[in-house]
Design an enzyme around this catalytic site. Structure first.
Site, PDB file in Angstrom:
ATOM      1  N   ASP A 193      71.769  63.961  73.961  1.00 53.36           N
ATOM      2  CA  ASP A 193      72.912  64.860  73.772  1.00 53.36           C
ATOM      3  C   ASP A 193      74.243  64.115  73.777  1.00 53.36           C
ATOM      4  O   ASP A 193      75.245  64.611  73.278  1.00 53.36           O
ATOM      5  CB  ASP A 193      72.935  65.953  74.852  1.00 53.36           C
ATOM      6  CG  ASP A 193      72.024  67.110  74.487  1.00 53.36           C
ATOM      7  OD1 ASP A 193      71.481  67.105  73.363  1.00 53.36           O
ATOM      8  OD2 ASP A 193      71.855  68.020  75.321  1.00 53.36           O
ATOM      9  N   ARG A 243      67.525  66.562  84.157  1.00 52.10           N
ATOM     10  CA  ARG A 243      66.580  66.961  83.131  1.00 52.10           C
ATOM     11  C   ARG A 243      65.323  66.094  83.024  1.00 52.10           C
ATOM     12  O   ARG A 243      64.263  66.601  82.657  1.00 52.10           O
ATOM     13  CB  ARG A 243      67.326  66.923  81.799  1.00 52.10           C
ATOM     14  CG  ARG A 243      66.522  67.370  80.623  1.00 52.10           C
ATOM     15  CD  ARG A 243      67.271  66.936  79.357  1.00 52.10           C
ATOM     16  NE  ARG A 243      66.976  67.752  78.203  1.00 52.10           N
ATOM     17  CZ  ARG A 243      67.459  67.497  76.992  1.00 52.10           C
ATOM     18  NH1 ARG A 243      68.261  66.476  76.806  1.00 52.10           N
ATOM     19  NH2 ARG A 243      67.139  68.255  75.974  1.00 52.10           N
ATOM     20  N   HIS A 290      71.228  68.762  84.283  1.00 47.16           N
ATOM     21  CA  HIS A 290      71.559  67.850  83.183  1.00 47.16           C
ATOM     22  C   HIS A 290      72.727  66.920  83.533  1.00 47.16           C
ATOM     23  O   HIS A 290      73.572  66.611  82.698  1.00 47.16           O
ATOM     24  CB  HIS A 290      71.864  68.631  81.908  1.00 47.16           C
ATOM     25  CG  HIS A 290      70.676  69.373  81.356  1.00 47.16           C
ATOM     26  ND1 HIS A 290      69.917  70.236  82.119  1.00 47.16           N
ATOM     27  CD2 HIS A 290      70.127  69.386  80.120  1.00 47.16           C
ATOM     28  CE1 HIS A 290      68.949  70.754  81.372  1.00 47.16           C
ATOM     29  NE2 HIS A 290      69.039  70.251  80.161  1.00 47.16           N
ATOM     30  N   PHE A 350      79.738  71.426  82.558  1.00 45.47           N
ATOM     31  CA  PHE A 350      80.457  72.708  82.485  1.00 45.47           C
ATOM     32  C   PHE A 350      80.602  73.349  83.858  1.00 45.47           C
ATOM     33  O   PHE A 350      81.391  74.280  84.030  1.00 45.47           O
ATOM     34  CB  PHE A 350      79.717  73.658  81.534  1.00 45.47           C
ATOM     35  CG  PHE A 350      79.363  73.015  80.220  1.00 45.47           C
ATOM     36  CD1 PHE A 350      80.311  72.262  79.543  1.00 45.47           C
ATOM     37  CD2 PHE A 350      78.098  73.122  79.686  1.00 45.47           C
ATOM     38  CE1 PHE A 350      80.000  71.644  78.352  1.00 45.47           C
ATOM     39  CE2 PHE A 350      77.776  72.503  78.494  1.00 45.47           C
ATOM     40  CZ  PHE A 350      78.720  71.753  77.818  1.00 45.47           C
ATOM     41  N   ARG A 391      65.241  69.821  87.755  1.00 40.52           N
ATOM     42  CA  ARG A 391      65.684  71.192  87.456  1.00 40.52           C
ATOM     43  C   ARG A 391      64.547  72.198  87.665  1.00 40.52           C
ATOM     44  O   ARG A 391      64.786  73.344  88.024  1.00 40.52           O
ATOM     45  CB  ARG A 391      66.234  71.293  86.042  1.00 40.52           C
ATOM     46  CG  ARG A 391      65.222  70.954  84.967  1.00 40.52           C
ATOM     47  CD  ARG A 391      65.800  71.169  83.584  1.00 40.52           C
ATOM     48  NE  ARG A 391      64.949  70.575  82.581  1.00 40.52           N
ATOM     49  CZ  ARG A 391      64.903  70.971  81.314  1.00 40.52           C
ATOM     50  NH1 ARG A 391      65.674  71.954  80.902  1.00 40.52           N
ATOM     51  NH2 ARG A 391      64.115  70.377  80.458  1.00 40.52           N
ATOM     52  N   GLU A 403      82.058  79.811  81.338  1.00 40.57           N
ATOM     53  CA  GLU A 403      81.815  79.232  82.664  1.00 40.57           C
ATOM     54  C   GLU A 403      82.950  79.504  83.648  1.00 40.57           C
ATOM     55  O   GLU A 403      82.712  79.703  84.841  1.00 40.57           O
ATOM     56  CB  GLU A 403      81.581  77.720  82.539  1.00 40.57           C
ATOM     57  CG  GLU A 403      80.331  77.332  81.755  1.00 40.57           C
ATOM     58  CD  GLU A 403      80.539  77.326  80.242  1.00 40.57           C
ATOM     59  OE1 GLU A 403      81.681  77.547  79.790  1.00 40.57           O
ATOM     60  OE2 GLU A 403      79.557  77.100  79.504  1.00 40.57           O
ATOM     61  N   SER A 433      67.325  76.447  80.336  1.00 42.46           N
ATOM     62  CA  SER A 433      67.591  75.064  80.747  1.00 42.46           C
ATOM     63  C   SER A 433      67.589  74.909  82.257  1.00 42.46           C
ATOM     64  O   SER A 433      67.264  73.847  82.778  1.00 42.46           O
ATOM     65  CB  SER A 433      68.955  74.614  80.206  1.00 42.46           C
ATOM     66  OG  SER A 433      68.988  74.708  78.811  1.00 42.46           O
TER      67      SER A 433
END
Lengths: 317, 280
Positions: free
Chosen positions: A120, A170, A112, A86, A13, A61, A40
């Site tokens: 998560d 990530r 991610h 998302f 990322r 989104e 992020s």
């Protein structure tokens, strides 16, 4: 086995963040959107440099996808950014109607992705995104493997006219591709020349494939390792040339085996050159909480697993 | 370039006949939906939209009304219009993108037009041009959550060049909007978000033009919504305010009756009323 070394590790990322910041200087039409995930997605440098070309969409989104489609009218190149979950499943119809079917020049940039999101948990660990995106007509799908490749891909997609899904992640992982590389959409990268087995790998599994190649090489098995960074359009020529040489293949990806890179490879082989194929990927299950390393071990997305699958597929030749 | 017509009533009649002709030829439904919004489209798409502006029919199931208007404007030929609904056509039941000037996006999957329109309006702001965006939605369509995501986005970004038109006929696919999910197109909701709001008779073209000019004259940073009170099936006696004309196709006898109604209602003062037979 060709030797690959690394001196630094970074997250992919951050490669995206660096890429879009650099792109901002050369492409005034590039604008960045986010659904409240600017940090992020490592957009800080772009926002600092080009505050007027950053759009905060809030935690909405679906609207971000529609807005991105609309922004293309007049020549803007929107980079719509959020987490992969998302950016795809949550907003599939927006992407399908407004971006893919309407064939608009939107770059969907998704971080991610996969199990390496870690603690998560399964809600955020999408493992179906490549499948969903590659099924959409007009959509180009790219899953780069390290910081440098992600940065190069981020820059390259700006000059491709049409919808793109760019997937990254990530975890901090080795940087093993050249900093000055030119990313060519749809052109596979030949990581290692070999004749015993083909290994088609993408994303975070490319480094695992390299480690697997080293282990195999020590055992006298030279693997033909090919990085399929562009899931669609697929470099069928590279796949067929390799398998015609090796006679069998293993696919490796941080994705569900249903609908991922392995399935694309299987389709090419079935249609053109039937040969044994084994998959390294997630087998029809959701993820769970854990460190990225724990999860990759548990779900079999490792160099060891690739070696195991290579042995299995070679026995089927 | 602005098109003007001396007799909007005749246009209301002619386009209704064209729409009925399309639905008759295709033996298709969504007739009531098209007749509900055609006057809104005459006012915006035909009479007020400038070259640089965009019109989006977010309620894409009323595509026949869009095709009739684009035919009126010369963007869709009679020959192409005759292919409506047929295999291989560029004019399916819901608009297909990039086949005709004036249809840059696929619509009809509800709730997509307002996000897209917000993006186009935002692009105009970024480019510094004076283009406006008209997005026509149905009241039932405002059930979709993207409506409210986009509405907040439009306000937050000062998109006063965005004009939302709501075709508020009080009926959606299978019931009264009040019974299905309540009045999601209630003007107070838009006011609360911060839109400039106007309520108007959605079949009074002159009144609509006045309202459109009024909202367009207010570059105050606030997006606009025109809530147009309409009648589903407007102009055809047996269709008006009848839920079933969301989906039903017409029988040949019903088609004749519909054309007679429209002719009597809108075209009796026009010398050549037989025109409908030459239109479709």
């Amino acid at each position: 086995m060709k030797k690959y070394e690394y001196t630094d590790k970074k997250d992919t990322r951050s490669g995206f963040g660096a890429g879009i910041a650099e792109l901002g200087k050369t492409h005034p039409n590039v604008i960045a959107l986010t659904a409240d995930l600017a940090g992020s997605l490592k957009l800080e440098a772009f926002i600092k440099e080009f505050p007027d070309r950053f759009i905060q969409c809030g935690i909405a989104e679906a609207n971000m996808m529609g807005v991105s489609a609309g922004l293309t009218i007049g020549g803007k190149i929107p980079y719509a950014t959020t987490f992969a979950n998302f950016a795809t499943g949550r907003v599939y119809d927006q992407i399908r109607q407004s971006i893919a079917y309407s064939n608009k020049n939107v770059k969907i940039c998704a971080s991610h992705a996969g199990l390496t999101l870690g603690e998560d948990g399964a809600t955020h660990q999408i493992l179906e995104d490549l499948g969903m995106m590659k099924m959409l007509p007009n959509m180009t799908v790219i899953n780069p493997c390290d910081y440098n490749q992600t940065k190069a891909a981020t820059i390259a997609i700006a000059d491709h006219v049409g919808p793109v899904y760019l997937r990254f992640g990530r975890p901090v992982i080795p940087i093993f591709t050249p900093a000055d590389q030119k990313f060519e959409i749809g052109k596979a990268w030949h990581v290692n020349e070999g004749d015993a087995v083909s290994i088609f790998c993408t994303g975070h599994l490319v480094w695992e494939a390299i480690k697997a190649g080293e282990m195999l090489s020590e055992q006298g098995i030279e693997a033909d390792i090919i990085n399929i960074h562009t899931i669609k359009p697929l470099d069928e020529e590279a796949i067929l040339a390799s398998v015609k040489k090796t006679g069998c293949a293993v696919s490796a990806e941080e994705h569900m085996i249903n609908g991922g890179l392995g399935d694309s490879v299987a389709q090419v082989l079935a249609r053109n050159y039937p040969a044994p194929l084994e998959y390294v990927g997630v087998h029809d299950t959701f993820g769970e909480s854990g460190t990225p390393d724990q999860l990759m071990q548990k779900y079999g997305l490792t160099a060891d697993k690739i070696v195991e699958q290579v042995k299995k597929v070679m026995a089927r030749k | 370039m602005q098109t003007t017509f001396t007799d909007t009533q005749a246009l209301q009649g002619r386009l209704r006949l064209k729409i009925l002709g399309l639905y008759n030829q295709a033996h298709a439904g969504h007739i009531g939906c098209s007749l509900s919004c055609i006057d809104l489209m005459i006012a915006t798409l035909i009479l007020r939209k400038r070259e640089q502006d965009t019109f989006l029919l977010s309620k894409g199931h009323a595509a026949a009304s869009l095709y009739a208007c684009l035919n009126q404007l010369g963007d869709i030929s009679d020959e192409v219009l005759a292919t409506y609904y047929l295999n291989g056509t560029t004019l399916p039941a819901h608009p297909a993108p990039n086949k005709h000037r004036g249809i840059p996006f696929a619509t009809g999957s509800l709730g997509h037009g307002l996000p897209i329109g917000s993006g186009i309006a935002h692009a105009s702001k970024l480019l510094g041009d004076d283009a406006r965006v008209y997005v026509l939605m149905s009241d039932g369509e405002t059930n979709e959550g993207t409506t409210w995501e986009a509405a907040h986005y439009a306000l937050q970004n000062g998109l006063d060049n965005l004009v939302v038109l709501i075709d508020k006929n009080g009926l959606q696919g299978f019931g009264n909007t009040a019974d299905v999910l309540g009045d999601t197109a209630d003007v107070r909701k838009w006011e609360a978000i911060g839109f400039d709001t106007v309520e108007v008779d959605g079949h009074d073209v002159d009144g609509l033009l006045g309202v459109i000019d009024q909202v367009n004259a207010a570059p105050n940073g606030r997006p606009k919504v025109i809530i147009a009170h309409t009648v589903k099936g407007k102009g055809v006696s047996y269709m008006e305010n009848r839920l079933e004309w969301h989906y039903l196709p017409m029988s040949p006898a019903q088609y004749e009756q519909a054309c007679a109604d429209v002719t009597e209602r809108y075209l009796t003062t026009i010398p050549n009323v037989a025109e409908r037979t030459t239109v479709y």
